[in-house]
Design a protein around this motif. Sequence first.
Motif, PDB file in Angstrom:
ATOM      1  N   ALA A  41       0.859  -1.172   0.000  1.00  0.00           N
ATOM      2  CA  ALA A  41       0.000   0.000   0.000  1.00  0.00           C
ATOM      3  C   ALA A  41       0.899   1.226   0.000  1.00  0.00           C
ATOM      4  O   ALA A  41       1.847   1.307   0.763  1.00  0.00           O
ATOM      5  N   GLY A  42       0.624   2.153  -0.887  1.00  0.00           N
ATOM      6  CA  GLY A  42       1.551   3.236  -1.121  1.00  0.00           C
ATOM      7  C   GLY A  42       1.456   4.369  -0.125  1.00  0.00           C
ATOM      8  O   GLY A  42       0.461   4.568   0.561  1.00  0.00           O
ATOM      9  N   ASN A  43       2.542   5.099  -0.051  1.00  0.00           N
ATOM     10  CA  ASN A  43       2.608   6.376   0.639  1.00  0.00           C
ATOM     11  C   ASN A  43       3.091   7.385  -0.390  1.00  0.00           C
ATOM     12  O   ASN A  43       4.152   7.200  -0.988  1.00  0.00           O
ATOM     13  N   PHE A  44       2.338   8.423  -0.610  1.00  0.00           N
ATOM     14  CA  PHE A  44       2.657   9.335  -1.697  1.00  0.00           C
ATOM     15  C   PHE A  44       3.999  10.026  -1.504  1.00  0.00           C
ATOM     16  O   PHE A  44       4.670  10.355  -2.479  1.00  0.00           O
ATOM     17  N   TYR A  45       4.415  10.249  -0.278  1.00  0.00           N
ATOM     18  CA  TYR A  45       5.730  10.837  -0.051  1.00  0.00           C
ATOM     19  C   TYR A  45       6.837   9.936  -0.586  1.00  0.00           C
ATOM     20  O   TYR A  45       7.840  10.416  -1.125  1.00  0.00           O
ATOM     21  N   GLN A  46       6.670   8.638  -0.438  1.00  0.00           N
ATOM     22  CA  GLN A  46       7.696   7.682  -0.841  1.00  0.00           C
ATOM     23  C   GLN A  46       7.583   7.269  -2.294  1.00  0.00           C
ATOM     24  O   GLN A  46       8.592   7.047  -2.970  1.00  0.00           O
ATOM     25  N   ASP A  47       6.374   7.150  -2.782  1.00  0.00           N
ATOM     26  CA  ASP A  47       6.152   6.507  -4.073  1.00  0.00           C
ATOM     27  C   ASP A  47       6.027   7.466  -5.249  1.00  0.00           C
ATOM     28  O   ASP A  47       6.080   7.030  -6.399  1.00  0.00           O
ATOM     29  N   GLU A  99      -2.453  14.328   4.652  1.00  0.00           N
ATOM     30  CA  GLU A  99      -2.837  13.213   5.526  1.00  0.00           C
ATOM     31  C   GLU A  99      -1.712  12.184   5.681  1.00  0.00           C
ATOM     32  O   GLU A  99      -1.886  10.979   5.489  1.00  0.00           O
ATOM     33  N   ASN A 100      -0.524  12.712   6.019  1.00  0.00           N
ATOM     34  CA  ASN A 100       0.651  11.859   6.264  1.00  0.00           C
ATOM     35  C   ASN A 100       0.982  10.961   5.074  1.00  0.00           C
ATOM     36  O   ASN A 100       1.393   9.804   5.236  1.00  0.00           O
ATOM     37  N   GLY A 101       0.790  11.484   3.887  1.00  0.00           N
ATOM     38  CA  GLY A 101       1.152  10.750   2.694  1.00  0.00           C
ATOM     39  C   GLY A 101       0.071   9.850   2.142  1.00  0.00           C
ATOM     40  O   GLY A 101       0.303   9.128   1.166  1.00  0.00           O
ATOM     41  N   GLN A 102      -1.138   9.891   2.701  1.00  0.00           N
ATOM     42  CA  GLN A 102      -2.208   9.001   2.269  1.00  0.00           C
ATOM     43  C   GLN A 102      -3.137   9.628   1.228  1.00  0.00           C
ATOM     44  O   GLN A 102      -3.987   8.941   0.657  1.00  0.00           O
TER      45      GLN A 102
END
Length: 286
Positions: free
Chosen positions: A24-30, A44-47
């Motif tokens: 499940a992705g995190n937009f900050y990372q992916d 929302e913490n990358g969500q």
Amino acid sequence: MSIKIVNCFVLIISCCCFLVAAWAGNFYQDFQITWGDGRAKILENGQLLTLSLDKASVSGFQSTNEYSFGKIDMQLKLVPGNSAGTVTAYYVRLLLFIFNDVLYFEFLGNLSGEPYTLHTNVFTQGKGNREQQFHLWFDPTKDFHTYSILRNPHNIIFSVDGTPIREFKNLESKGVAFPKNQAMRIYSSLWNADDWATRGGLVKIDWSQAPFTASYRNFNAQACVWTSKGSSCSSTGSQNQAWYGQSLDSTGQARLRWVQKNYMIYNYCTDTKRFPQGFPPECSPA
């Protein structure tokens, strides 16, 4: 066994799993924001990620990773209200743009109360002109819905909330190019296309409604990540993943026919005016 050896072993196993497992992705990372000057936001913490369009600028993002085979899911909630002239594009594209291999979802905006047009296309080695368009069976602005692209050595399947809407088979035996060896990134953008998007460009953007905003969440990848050493799909482990050999079974084919019968509004494979000398080879039954 020493603690250092154990930690190293765990790290190796984790990295191998990362290459082929679902996460499940995190937009900050992916993802990386590429356009917008503040109009694209990760919340929302990358969500949650939002793209906005106003008269000054478009906005967009791209994936951090490159993918070969796999299944990519993203939930989108489209621009509500009068979105005529806007296009929300979500697609995967070959890194070497000279080949121009692209798998498209494009959501063409509308006047309030009229349905969005979902535009799909498949480009292989620079050849496109494979448009299929649909009206969805729900309002895509009211809630999030899942839009998926599956690519394996056998076929490409576009799905909406798990329902297949389009299948593009590997027909290299008929001389049809198929993107099977290429690494591709995920891209998305929200942009002004009022020269063509709504009724062929007759309806222009009402900038008094700006900013226009589309939202993204729940990115999920069951895919092979491309690295400097090549794709993890070359390993035998990836070939045991369900998506690697997935095709439409009888139920999937029935659902595909239901969508295409009731919600397809354009299919290049039936456009006799466009192809008076005969349809492209992929239009014929396999």
